[in-house]
Design an enzyme around this catalytic site. Structure first.
Site, PDB file in Angstrom:
ATOM      1  CE  LYS A  52     -10.336   7.748  -6.931  1.00  0.00           C
ATOM      2  NZ  LYS A  52      -9.293   6.743  -7.174  1.00  0.00           N
ATOM      3  N   GLY A  85      -3.330 -12.740   3.108  1.00  0.00           N
ATOM      4  CA  GLY A  85      -4.295 -12.180   4.054  1.00  0.00           C
ATOM      5  C   GLY A  85      -5.594 -11.724   3.426  1.00  0.00           C
ATOM      6  CD  GLU A 118      -6.052  -8.478   5.299  1.00  0.00           C
ATOM      7  OE1 GLU A 118      -6.002  -7.332   4.840  1.00  0.00           O
ATOM      8  OE2 GLU A 118      -5.059  -9.214   5.401  1.00  0.00           O
ATOM      9  CD  GLU A 126       6.413   2.704   1.772  1.00  0.00           C
ATOM     10  OE1 GLU A 126       6.259   1.865   0.878  1.00  0.00           O
ATOM     11  OE2 GLU A 126       5.644   3.634   1.986  1.00  0.00           O
ATOM     12  CB  CYS A 148       4.721  -5.519  -0.764  1.00  0.00           C
ATOM     13  SG  CYS A 148       3.362  -5.455   0.272  1.00  0.00           S
ATOM     14  CD  GLU A 199       7.835  -8.929  -6.027  1.00  0.00           C
ATOM     15  OE1 GLU A 199       7.621  -9.800  -6.886  1.00  0.00           O
ATOM     16  OE2 GLU A 199       8.768  -8.148  -6.066  1.00  0.00           O
ATOM     17  CG  HIS A 210       0.955  -6.439  -8.304  1.00  0.00           C
ATOM     18  ND1 HIS A 210       1.920  -7.215  -7.715  1.00  0.00           N
ATOM     19  CD2 HIS A 210       0.587  -5.529  -7.385  1.00  0.00           C
ATOM     20  CE1 HIS A 210       2.145  -6.760  -6.489  1.00  0.00           C
ATOM     21  NE2 HIS A 210       1.346  -5.750  -6.264  1.00  0.00           N
TER      22      HIS A 210
HETATM   23  N1  GLN Z   1      -2.333  -8.664   4.685  1.00  0.00           N
HETATM   24  C1  GLN Z   1      -2.365  -7.637   3.701  1.00  0.00           C
HETATM   25  C2  GLN Z   1      -3.164  -8.110   2.500  1.00  0.00           C
HETATM   26  O1  GLN Z   1      -3.112  -9.246   2.178  1.00  0.00           O
HETATM   27  C3  GLN Z   1      -0.975  -7.250   3.242  1.00  0.00           C
HETATM   28  C4  GLN Z   1      -1.033  -6.143   2.252  1.00  0.00           C
HETATM   29  C5  GLN Z   1       0.288  -5.603   1.825  1.00  0.00           C
HETATM   30  O2  GLN Z   1       1.301  -6.253   1.938  1.00  0.00           O
HETATM   31  N2  GLN Z   1       0.318  -4.410   1.329  1.00  0.00           N
HETATM   32  O3  GLN Z   1      -3.821  -7.343   1.847  1.00  0.00           O
HETATM   33 ZN    ZN Z   2       2.238  -7.287   0.088  1.00  0.00          ZN
END
Ligand code: GLN
Ligand code: ZN
Length: 746
Positions: A19, A421, A473, A594, A632, A654, A683
């Site tokens: 990395k 979030g 968060e 997944e 997502c 999404e 993104h």
């Molecule tokens: N609550 C998380 C965030 O907003 C959800 C993240 C995700 O879906 N991978 O980061």
């Molecule tokens: Zn997400």
């Protein structure tokens, strides 16, 4: 005597050196040659870590991804990439990552990235042009073989098989990838000849799609392709992994290959019949060390199980991990902070290689009784499963009544705006957390720092005019690790990194025992955030299935049982948030999809327990309390029914990138609950245009009832800067306001 070998080894190095080398290179701090030199020495160290093997694999190391390597090996480079630069290394990284701020050259879009079977590794999707030509570029592979021999090892090149490669590819002309099979086989044959000239005896050829459902057409293609390849010199070890062959078993035992590798743990029942069906000289490689989990194998037990096959096959029996060790961390030696009771049960890549050597030694002993007696004591102590009580899977009332109760309790405007979030994880936040972990910042100081972040975050959201706020968060490094650290029965590794894609690694928690919630996990900070505003603050939890799918899981009880334990723990937290006055709670299930098994027949069972786990976690609240969930992705093929069964009050997904397919599917299925289709792509750093967003809202409304619709981005904002996040959210709120105004006047 049985031979021991390996299918693939972690590339990233003991300290994620790969990395760092890649990132230095991308920043332009080191040259092509320096990158080549550093990665080569990393790879040579990997060989030394596998020195006890009878033959080592070559070609499993990669600067970014082995599927992308395969594309470059056969000259499959998209035209837009070729146009952007002539330099092969630049082409390679451009195809992997696109042009980014720190890219060394030129512009072009990256290839699509997607999950490698049912793992958390991601590969770059090969792009086959109409009339694609293939051209062999074997210098690098041949050079690695030379170096491997110079280091004193017998080399076994690893190739991704032609049919798995084609099945992963997307075709520009929308045609079936099999139309390319003849041209592709020509270069595979050319390569096999070159390898034979170089004195290579065995080639490992990976065909993991044999562990998925194959149509008659693809089965026929297998017969055809391996007939063609059998005309080339050299011995092929046809390698399968990630589960059971099922009806493909009959297929592979008739293919003209010198050897086959199967996951022997998955095929324990069928093993005697498989051994019987081998051709005279055929080699059978058995995956006997689990390459997907982190637990020590019961060696004496395994040796006793294998002994009859060993006696019969002798040198034709090879032993290996079930799959590449790419999916486990490098070495348990780095785990110095966990209790012995846990580390003594762990085996990562290095330890799994040692286990193979141990197994070989046990099989060589002439005294099977003694080995049998060693079996005792190696089985880990039985783990307690406490009965947590009967699961409750239903909300008090159906959605229609809940909607009315929530509308009254929350009094939210139409086109309610919210976020998913997370808000930006700034360098300052990461720095403070690192200092706190090192003890340079006291707990009280760190907590104050986080509270200040939350206060800022609430203030910004109020200024932006969002309707449902979040605490942001800031205290979470990772949505799974954060809860893993707080739950009983889950251990966080110090250095247990596993490659996710390219230079990106993840550190999955290890669920080693009964999962329990010991104390409130999010209540204090969520209620703190709520105390700062009169708008509702949405509590934010990670769902049981996502925690499970992004962790290494104990294997003495079923995954469904582990999911249920996690669900009980999250349920307690949900209820504690509700008790503390939080009126909206989101339970993220980012990884629900997944975890889907590779086989359709097993998918129903999975979805059933996964959905039940989510319902168990969320069904205890009052009608007035609103449950959100977030996923997502928008590819809900095969899982629409499951999504509806989750019965969340609001689902955010999404939708910004992948269009409206999911909305029309939900409409067709009569979805009644509310939904927030992601309105812009987080993104991308680009700021979305207000009028485009407003148009998108109108489009959404043509699929679903307006009262069902929420307005939100398509994922969390933690990777964005504050400036980007605020400007994009500002545009989003304006778009919602305009649409409301229009509705009021129109
Ligand atoms: N609550 C998380 C965030 O907003 C959800 C993240 C995700 O879906 N991978 O980061
Ligand atoms: Zn997400």
């Amino acid at each position: 005597m049985a031979k021991i070998h390996n299918l693939g080894f972690p590339r990233i190095g003991p300290d994620r050196e790969l990395k760092r080398h890649l990132e230095s290179y991308w920043r332009g701090e080191i040259t092509d040659n320096e990158l080549a030199g550093r990665s080569e020495s990393l790879w040579l160290q990997n060989l030394q870590r596998q020195a006890c093997l009878d033959v080592v694999q070559v070609g499993d190391f990669s600067l970014y991804d082995h599927v992308l390597d395969t594309s470059f090996l056969f000259g499959v480079v998209p035209e837009r990439i070729q146009r952007a630069t002539e330099d092969p290394l630049q082409q390679y990284f451009l195809n992997a990552r696109g042009s980014s701020a720190d890219a060394v050259c030129c512009a072009a879009n990256a290839g699509e990235m997607t999950k490698w079977f049912n793992t958390n590794y991601h590969y770059i999707v090969p792009e086959l042009a109409a009339g694609q030509t293939f051209r062999l570029n074997a210098q690098s592979l041949l050079h690695q073989i030379t170096l491997t021999r110079q280091a004193g090892f017998d080399a076994k090149p690893v190739l991704l098989g032609p049919l798995t490669y084609l099945s992963l590819a997307k075709c520009e002309d929308g045609l079936n990838a099999l139309t390319h099979v003849d041209n592709l086989l020509r270069v595979y044959k050319e390569l096999l000849s070159l390898l034979a000239q170089k004195g290579v005896e065995w080639v490992q050829i990976d065909e993991p799609i044999l562990c998925t459902d194959l149509s008659a057409e693809w089965k026929m293609a297998f017969r055809y392709a391996y007939e063609v390849l059998s005309q080339a010199p050299g011995k092929l070890l046809l390698t399968t992994y990630f589960g059971k062959l099922q009806d493909n078993l009959a297929l592979i035992t008739t293919l003209p290959v010198a050897g086959i590798h199967i996951d022997a743990i998955a095929h324990r029942q069928e093993l005697p019949a498989i051994v019987e069906s081998l051709a005279d000289e055929q080699v059978l490689s058995l995956g006997v060390i689990d390459g997907r989990n982190v637990w020590r194998a019961p060696l004496a037990q395994t040796a006793n199980w294998l002994r009859p096959f060993h006696d019969k096959l002798q040198h034709r029996l090879w032993l290996a991990p079930t799959c590449s060790l790419l999916h486990v961390p490098l070495s348990v030696k780095a785990e110095t902070t966990l209790p012995d009771a846990i580390t003594s049960r762990l085996a990562f890549a290095e330890e799994k290689i040692d286990e193979l050597a141990g197994l070989r030694t046990l099989l060589q002993r002439d005294n099977p009784e003694q080995v049998a007696s060693e079996q005792e004591g190696e089985v880990s102590p039985p783990l307690l499963i406490e009965d947590a009580g009967a699961p409750v899977l239903f909300r008090e009332a159906p959605y229609a009544s809940r909607r009315t109760a929530q509308a009254k309790a929350l009094n939210l405007p139409s086109w309610t705006t919210t976020t998913i979030g997370s808000f930006p994880q700034t360098p300052a936040i990461r720095h403070a957390r690192a200092q706190w972990r090192k003890g340079q910042l006291s707990h009280a100081e760190y907590l104050q720092f986080i509270k200040d972040q939350i206060a800022d975050c609430i203030k910004t959201q109020e200024q932006l005019g969002l309707d449902v706020l979040v605490h942001g968060e800031a205290e979470r490094n990772d949505m799974v690790e954060f809860f893993g650290e707080l739950l009983d029965g889950v251990a966080i590794l110090k250095n247990g990194w596993v490659q996710s894609y390219g230079s990106r690694c993840v550190k999955p928690p290890v669920i080693y025992g009964d999962v329990k919630r010991v104390a409130p996990m999010t209540v204090a900070l969520t209620t703190y955030a709520q105390s700062l505003t009169s708008k509702p603050v949405k509590g934010m939890l990670t769902g049981p299935v996502t925690i499970l799918n992004w962790s290494f899981v104990r294997d003495d009880i079923s995954q469904a049982q582990v999911a249920q334990q996690l669900a009980f723990a999250i349920r307690e937290e949900v209820l504690a948030l509700e008790d503390a006055g939080i009126r909206i709670i989101q339970v993220d299930e980012a990884a629900l999809r997944e975890g889907m098994p590779l086989r359709q027949a097993e998918a129903d069972d999975y979805l059933n327990w996964a959905v039940n786990a989510f319902r168990l976690a969320t069904s205890g609240v009052r009608n007035e309390t609103q449950i959100h969930t977030h996923m997502c992705y928008s590819d809900f093929n095969n899982i629409i029914g499951a999504i509806m069964n989750m019965d969340a009050d609001v689902l955010t997904i999404e939708a910004a990138r992948s269009g409206l397919k999911v909305l029309s599917a939900l409409k067709d299925h009569g979805y009644q609950n509310s939904i927030g289709p992601g309105i812009y792509d987080i993104h991308s750093p680009a700021i979305p245009d207000e009028s485009v967003l407003a148009k998108r809202l109108h489009t959404f409304a043509s699929f679903l009832e307006q009262q069902q619709l929420w307005v939100n981005p398509d994922c969390g904002l933690k990777t964005r800067s504050w400036q980007e996040a605020s400007r994009a959210l500002g545009a989003m709120v304006n778009a919602a306001n305009n649409v409301r105004k229009l509705a009021a006047t129109g």
